[in-house]
Motif scaffolding. Structure first.
Motif, PDB file in Angstrom:
ATOM      1  N   LEU A  15     -10.313  38.593  46.406  1.00 63.84           N
ATOM      2  CA  LEU A  15     -10.512  37.902  47.676  1.00 63.84           C
ATOM      3  C   LEU A  15     -10.161  36.415  47.554  1.00 63.84           C
ATOM      4  CD1 LEU A  15     -11.413  39.288  50.212  1.00 63.84           C
ATOM      5  CD2 LEU A  15     -13.735  38.478  49.811  1.00 63.84           C
ATOM      6  N   ALA A  16     -10.659  35.803  46.486  1.00 64.10           N
ATOM      7  CA  ALA A  16     -10.413  34.371  46.292  1.00 64.10           C
ATOM      8  C   ALA A  16      -8.930  34.098  46.087  1.00 64.10           C
ATOM      9  CB  ALA A  16     -11.216  33.864  45.105  1.00 64.10           C
ATOM     10  N   LYS A  17      -8.236  35.084  45.486  1.00 67.17           N
ATOM     11  CA  LYS A  17      -6.804  34.889  45.232  1.00 67.17           C
ATOM     12  C   LYS A  17      -5.965  35.066  46.493  1.00 67.17           C
ATOM     13  CE  LYS A  17      -6.104  34.092  40.768  1.00 67.17           C
ATOM     14  NZ  LYS A  17      -7.506  33.651  40.625  1.00 67.17           N
ATOM     15  N   ILE A  18      -6.240  36.119  47.278  1.00 66.84           N
ATOM     16  CA  ILE A  18      -5.343  36.386  48.412  1.00 66.84           C
ATOM     17  C   ILE A  18      -5.685  35.563  49.641  1.00 66.84           C
ATOM     18  CG2 ILE A  18      -4.678  38.714  47.648  1.00 66.84           C
ATOM     19  CD1 ILE A  18      -6.537  39.824  49.820  1.00 66.84           C
ATOM     20  N   VAL A  19      -6.936  35.183  49.802  1.00 64.21           N
ATOM     21  CA  VAL A  19      -7.292  34.395  50.978  1.00 64.21           C
ATOM     22  C   VAL A  19      -7.033  32.913  50.662  1.00 64.21           C
ATOM     23  CG1 VAL A  19      -9.222  33.655  52.425  1.00 64.21           C
ATOM     24  CG2 VAL A  19      -8.954  36.062  51.833  1.00 64.21           C
ATOM     25  N   PRO A  20      -6.412  32.214  51.616  1.00 64.19           N
ATOM     26  CA  PRO A  20      -6.115  30.799  51.349  1.00 64.19           C
ATOM     27  C   PRO A  20      -7.388  29.984  51.126  1.00 64.19           C
ATOM     28  CG  PRO A  20      -5.114  31.545  53.414  1.00 64.19           C
ATOM     29  CD  PRO A  20      -5.984  32.650  52.939  1.00 64.19           C
ATOM     30  N   ASN A  21      -7.239  28.908  50.394  1.00 60.12           N
ATOM     31  CA  ASN A  21      -8.368  28.003  50.192  1.00 60.12           C
ATOM     32  C   ASN A  21      -8.289  26.872  51.216  1.00 60.12           C
ATOM     33  OD1 ASN A  21     -10.292  26.240  49.410  1.00 60.12           O
ATOM     34  ND2 ASN A  21      -9.750  26.236  47.238  1.00 60.12           N
ATOM     35  N   PHE A  22      -9.052  27.017  52.277  1.00 62.19           N
ATOM     36  CA  PHE A  22      -8.964  26.037  53.356  1.00 62.19           C
ATOM     37  C   PHE A  22      -9.637  24.713  53.008  1.00 62.19           C
ATOM     38  CE2 PHE A  22      -8.369  29.865  56.253  1.00 62.19           C
ATOM     39  CZ  PHE A  22      -6.996  29.674  56.335  1.00 62.19           C
ATOM     40  N   GLN A  23     -10.412  24.722  51.938  1.00 61.56           N
ATOM     41  CA  GLN A  23     -10.999  23.449  51.504  1.00 61.56           C
ATOM     42  C   GLN A  23      -9.893  22.462  51.122  1.00 61.56           C
ATOM     43  OE1 GLN A  23     -13.281  25.889  49.096  1.00 61.56           O
ATOM     44  NE2 GLN A  23     -15.268  25.171  49.824  1.00 61.56           N
ATOM     45  N   ASN A  24      -8.786  22.992  50.639  1.00 60.21           N
ATOM     46  CA  ASN A  24      -7.650  22.129  50.310  1.00 60.21           C
ATOM     47  C   ASN A  24      -7.060  21.436  51.537  1.00 60.21           C
ATOM     48  OD1 ASN A  24      -7.710  22.647  47.599  1.00 60.21           O
ATOM     49  ND2 ASN A  24      -6.292  24.385  47.713  1.00 60.21           N
ATOM     50  N   PHE A  25      -7.226  22.069  52.700  1.00 63.35           N
ATOM     51  CA  PHE A  25      -6.619  21.547  53.917  1.00 63.35           C
ATOM     52  C   PHE A  25      -7.521  20.501  54.591  1.00 63.35           C
ATOM     53  CE2 PHE A  25      -3.031  24.505  54.737  1.00 63.35           C
ATOM     54  CZ  PHE A  25      -3.249  25.389  53.699  1.00 63.35           C
ATOM     55  N   ASP A  26      -8.708  20.344  54.061  1.00 64.78           N
ATOM     56  CA  ASP A  26      -9.712  19.513  54.724  1.00 64.78           C
ATOM     57  C   ASP A  26      -9.750  18.123  54.097  1.00 64.78           C
ATOM     58  OD1 ASP A  26     -11.856  18.415  55.951  1.00 64.78           O
ATOM     59  OD2 ASP A  26     -13.208  20.125  55.615  1.00 64.78           O
TER      60      ASP A  26
ATOM     61  N   GLU B 141     -12.211   6.553  53.197  1.00 68.03           N
ATOM     62  CA  GLU B 141     -10.998   5.737  53.293  1.00 68.03           C
ATOM     63  C   GLU B 141     -10.337   5.576  51.932  1.00 68.03           C
ATOM     64  OE1 GLU B 141     -10.833   2.751  56.259  1.00 68.03           O
ATOM     65  OE2 GLU B 141     -12.866   3.156  56.948  1.00 68.03           O
ATOM     66  N   MET B 142     -10.189   6.752  51.302  1.00 68.00           N
ATOM     67  CA  MET B 142      -9.527   6.769  50.002  1.00 68.00           C
ATOM     68  C   MET B 142      -8.031   6.898  50.228  1.00 68.00           C
ATOM     69  SD  MET B 142     -11.944   9.216  47.667  1.00 68.00           S
ATOM     70  CE  MET B 142     -11.498  10.677  48.521  1.00 68.00           C
ATOM     71  N   PRO B 143      -7.237   6.482  49.217  1.00 66.38           N
ATOM     72  CA  PRO B 143      -5.794   6.690  49.345  1.00 66.38           C
ATOM     73  C   PRO B 143      -5.461   8.179  49.262  1.00 66.38           C
ATOM     74  CG  PRO B 143      -6.343   5.830  47.181  1.00 66.38           C
ATOM     75  CD  PRO B 143      -7.605   5.795  47.980  1.00 66.38           C
ATOM     76  N   VAL B 144      -4.335   8.526  49.810  1.00 62.24           N
ATOM     77  CA  VAL B 144      -3.941   9.932  49.849  1.00 62.24           C
ATOM     78  C   VAL B 144      -3.466  10.389  48.485  1.00 62.24           C
ATOM     79  CG1 VAL B 144      -2.418  11.584  50.954  1.00 62.24           C
ATOM     80  CG2 VAL B 144      -3.196   9.565  52.203  1.00 62.24           C
ATOM     81  N   ASP B 145      -3.910  11.583  48.117  1.00 59.50           N
ATOM     82  CA  ASP B 145      -3.415  12.198  46.885  1.00 59.50           C
ATOM     83  C   ASP B 145      -2.178  13.021  47.266  1.00 59.50           C
ATOM     84  OD1 ASP B 145      -2.867  13.681  44.696  1.00 59.50           O
ATOM     85  OD2 ASP B 145      -4.901  14.475  44.421  1.00 59.50           O
ATOM     86  N   TRP B 146      -1.010  12.389  47.190  1.00 66.71           N
ATOM     87  CA  TRP B 146       0.212  13.037  47.678  1.00 66.71           C
ATOM     88  C   TRP B 146       0.549  14.291  46.907  1.00 66.71           C
ATOM     89  CZ3 TRP B 146       1.748  12.158  52.292  1.00 66.71           C
ATOM     90  CH2 TRP B 146       1.490  10.905  52.884  1.00 66.71           C
ATOM     91  N   HIS B 147       0.240  14.292  45.652  1.00 65.93           N
ATOM     92  CA  HIS B 147       0.531  15.479  44.852  1.00 65.93           C
ATOM     93  C   HIS B 147      -0.255  16.675  45.398  1.00 65.93           C
ATOM     94  CE1 HIS B 147       0.064  18.259  41.406  1.00 65.93           C
ATOM     95  NE2 HIS B 147       1.357  18.004  41.302  1.00 65.93           N
ATOM     96  N   HIS B 148      -1.504  16.418  45.704  1.00 67.89           N
ATOM     97  CA  HIS B 148      -2.353  17.477  46.261  1.00 67.89           C
ATOM     98  C   HIS B 148      -1.779  17.982  47.597  1.00 67.89           C
ATOM     99  CE1 HIS B 148      -5.927  19.526  47.764  1.00 67.89           C
ATOM    100  NE2 HIS B 148      -5.809  18.794  48.867  1.00 67.89           N
TER     101      HIS B 148
ATOM    102  N   VAL C 233      -1.240  21.943  49.740  1.00 67.77           N
ATOM    103  CA  VAL C 233      -1.251  22.154  51.188  1.00 67.77           C
ATOM    104  C   VAL C 233       0.122  22.612  51.673  1.00 67.77           C
ATOM    105  CG1 VAL C 233      -1.751  21.137  53.418  1.00 67.77           C
ATOM    106  CG2 VAL C 233      -3.073  20.434  51.426  1.00 67.77           C
ATOM    107  N   VAL C 234       1.115  21.731  51.595  1.00 69.92           N
ATOM    108  CA  VAL C 234       2.430  22.071  52.146  1.00 69.92           C
ATOM    109  C   VAL C 234       3.078  23.203  51.354  1.00 69.92           C
ATOM    110  CG1 VAL C 234       4.717  21.203  52.709  1.00 69.92           C
ATOM    111  CG2 VAL C 234       2.714  19.750  53.054  1.00 69.92           C
ATOM    112  N   GLY C 235       3.113  23.058  50.046  1.00 74.03           N
ATOM    113  CA  GLY C 235       3.719  24.083  49.205  1.00 74.03           C
ATOM    114  C   GLY C 235       3.030  25.422  49.386  1.00 74.03           C
TER     115      GLY C 235
END
Ligand SMILES: Nc1ncnc2c1ncn2[C@@H]1O[C@H](COP(=O)(O)OP(=O)(O)OP(=O)(O)O)[C@@H](O)[C@H]1O
Ligand SMILES: [Mg+2]
Lengths: 258, 343
Positions: free
Chosen positions: A203-214, A222-229, A234-236
């Motif tokens: 379940l954890a593998k096939i369902v997306p991790n939406f915490q990453n999108f938050d 007001e932290m700087p963006v972690d572009w790699h993340h 997210v995008v990848g």
């Protein structure tokens, strides 16, 4: 090749924006943002936090609603109304049809997000202690958009082999599991039985991790963006997920009879 | 309808084409399901008007969908222009499909709707505009072009359905019940369209259960009943009754009538007017009938090879089919259809 896809996307978009239910969802979203502004003054000191929390939750809810409505009813509706027969007897492959539908629905989601995003950004700046614009804000909204598109892809896959009501329920399930993916993964790790480990692990593998999108935390702190993340998780991830999900949907859809 | 004689080029071919519908559970349990079509073998030639006839549920729409790749054969083969319609997208450039009771995006107006399908065909803006206007004109829908499709009447929907099928100027046009729900004027217009398409060299493949329509329009037919082929072939030879002539007489006196009646099978008769029509064997019998009529002062109006009506062919096929495979309770066989046609 692209022509037919774009024609279908355009028609999907045109058809969708005329649907009253979508208007209702948009109004609900705007209402949520309005309410968050109204209520924020009650929670003194926390005003700004309240706007961000409440507003982003509005985006998530509206996104979930849109993904269910568009993903669950768009194609089944055209099958019911036999429109699909007239489209597929033109030189349009089933892949073009499916992908055109997806693009059209994604465009609708994008527009709804923009329409909600503008007042949200305005409210954010208004309630911000220094009335400052934060560049992470549009990025956070873009991530919400991608999350909705991921849910849309999941719903479209589900709708190619199941009923609309099952699609809606299962999409809701994907959302819930995706939002607590971290805990599901922990359950898999620390599970008592092997069955439990297996189920939660898969379940954890096939369902997306939406915490990453938050990006809520980054926004509030007001932290700087972690572009790699953003680029990878997210995008990848969105691109990969959509590729897999739409490919499988295409396999099912190729076998469908109308 | 002798404008463009059909060629011998085969444009549609099926071989032992069969379709059994099974839902998910039936598939899992390997249950029999509904056999909608069994072992259809046919060839359709370029330029002809070909009809599938049969009562409700006989498998006409099923056949059309198989030909269009919307559903897939359970067994057997189907070819349109030599390709499998399931996999070939390009074949669809050469065919047009007018579905039964077409459903479209109701919120679009007639023009926008045709524009949408033109976009699917990859037509550019100028070509689209020209073609759509041309078709709206041809189908007398120009005044309705700005009206939402949702508000169209059945007849208008059929017209827009035909326009959408004709957009790419197809070589074959498939029509599912093109005149169902149309008034006599609409029906006549639709027939005129079919004739025109044929004169343009298009192949027309239609499904219908209006026998008179078929008789006037079609070159060749297939008669289906519950998925099985009862008759297949040239309409003229199907209707011809070999070795029989039809003799139509007028001014037949009572005495003449008494002499003439035993000479053949009466087909039609109006004693008051003195009209009589007989079916007699050709050759000597025909000769004798004519001379007798002459002797007794009756007028000879017509002598022609005997042709049955499609209805009669139907009845005969039923009788044969009935003997082979009697109807089950609740089956809607051909008899039901003929009754309705007569009534
Ligand atoms: N999707 C489906 N699932 C199961 N059975 C089906 C399906 N479509 C058609 N059938 C069955 O297949 C048979 C043939 O149907 P079909 O629609 O081809 O008939 P038809 O000749 O076009 O009839 P009509 O004159 O009413 O249009 C019928 O018994 C019908 O109930
Ligand atoms: Mg039918």
């Amino acid at each position: 090749m692209m022509g037919a896809i774009l024609a279908i996307a355009k028609a999907t978009y045109r058809e969708s924006i005329r649907q009253r239910v979508l208007l209702v969802v948009l109004l609900l979203g705007l209402l949520l943002i309005g309410v968050s502004i109204a209520f924020s003054s009650l929670s003194t000191g926390e005003e700004f936090r309240f706007i961000v929390d409440f507003g982003l939750t509005g985006f998530v809810m509206v996104g979930l609603g849109l993904a269910c409505i568009l993903g669950g009813f768009m194609i089944p509706g055209e099958i019911d109304r036999r429109i699909v027969m007239t489209v597929l007897t033109k030189p349009v492959s089933r892949f073009q049809y499916l992908f055109g539908k997806f693009l059209g629905a994604a465009l609708v989601i994008f527009i709804v997000d923009v329409l909600m995003g503008i007042p949200f950004i305005a409210a954010y700046m208004w309630k911000h202690p220094q009335h400052q614009f934060n560049p992470v804000l549009p990025l956070a909204l873009f991530c919400m958009f991608l999350q909705t598109v991921v849910l849309l892809g999941a719903a479209m896959l589900l709708s190619t082999f199941s009923s609309s009501s099952f699609t809606v329920i299962a999409t809701g399930f994907v959302y819930v599991v995706g939002s607590v993916n971290k805990y599901v993964a922990q359950l898999a790790e620390h599970g008592d039985s092997r069955v439990q480990k297996l189920i939660f692990g898969v379940l954890a593998k096939i369902v997306p991790n939406f915490q990453n999108f938050d990006l809520r935390q980054a926004l509030l702190a007001e932290m700087p963006v972690d572009w790699h993340h953003i680029a990878v998780d997210v995008v990848g991830y969105t691109i990969l997920f959509l590729f897999v999900v739409l490919s499988v949907a295409w396999l099912f859809f190729s076998e469908r009879e109308f | 309808m002798a404008e463009a004689p059909p060629s011998n080029e085969v444009v549609i071919r099926t071989e032992n084409l069969s379709k059994t519908y099974r839902n998910g559970a039936e598939q899992l349990l390997r249950m029999p399901g509904v056999t909608a079509l069994s072992n259809l073998n046919m060839e359709v030639h370029r330029g002809e008007v070909f009809a599938l006839i049969g009562p409700n549920g006989s498998g006409k729409t099923t056949t059309l969908k198989l030909l269009m790749g919307l559903i897939f054969p359970t067994s057997g083969e189907v070819e349109v222009f030599g390709s499998d319609p399931r996999t070939s997208v390009d074949v669809k450039r050469r065919i047009g499909f007018m579905p039964d009771g077409p459903y479209f995006y109701g919120h679009l107006n007639g023009y926008e709707l045709l524009e949408f399908y033109a976009n699917l065909l990859g037509m550019d803006r100028a070509a689209t505009k020209q073609r759509v206007m041309e078709l709206l004109e041809k189908l007398e829908m120009t005044t309705r072009a700005k009206q939402r499709v949702r508000t169209y009447s059945k007849g208008m929907l059929q017209r827009i359905g035909l326009a959408h099928a004709l957009l790419q100027n197809p070589e074959i046009i498939f029509m599912d019940e093109p005149t169902s729900g149309l008034d006599p004027v609409g029906t006549a217009d639709m027939h005129q369209m079919v004739r025109q398409m044929k004169s343009e060299g298009k192949t027309v493949f239609l499904c219908s259960h209006f026998l008179t329509e078929i008789e006037d329009l079609c070159d060749r037919v297939i008669l289906l009943d519950r998925g099985r082929t009862l008759q297949y072939g040239d309409l003229n030879s199907l209707l011809a009754e070999p070795g029989k002539m039809r003799v139509r007489l007028s001014a037949v006196s009572a005495a003449a009538r008494a002499r003439l009646l035993p000479m053949g099978r009466p087909l039609a008769e109006d004693q008051a007017q003195g009209n009589l029509e007989l079916v007699v064997a050709d050759g000597t019998d025909t000769h004798n009938t004519i001379s007798t009529a002459n002797e007794l002062g009756a007028h000879l109006d017509l002598v022609a090879p005997m042709r049955r009506t499609l209805e009669e062919v139907f009845m005969e096929s039923i009788a044969r089919q009935q003997a082979d495979a009697p109807w089950q309770d609740g089956d809607r066989g051909l008899a039901h259809l003929v009754e309705r046609e007569e009534g």
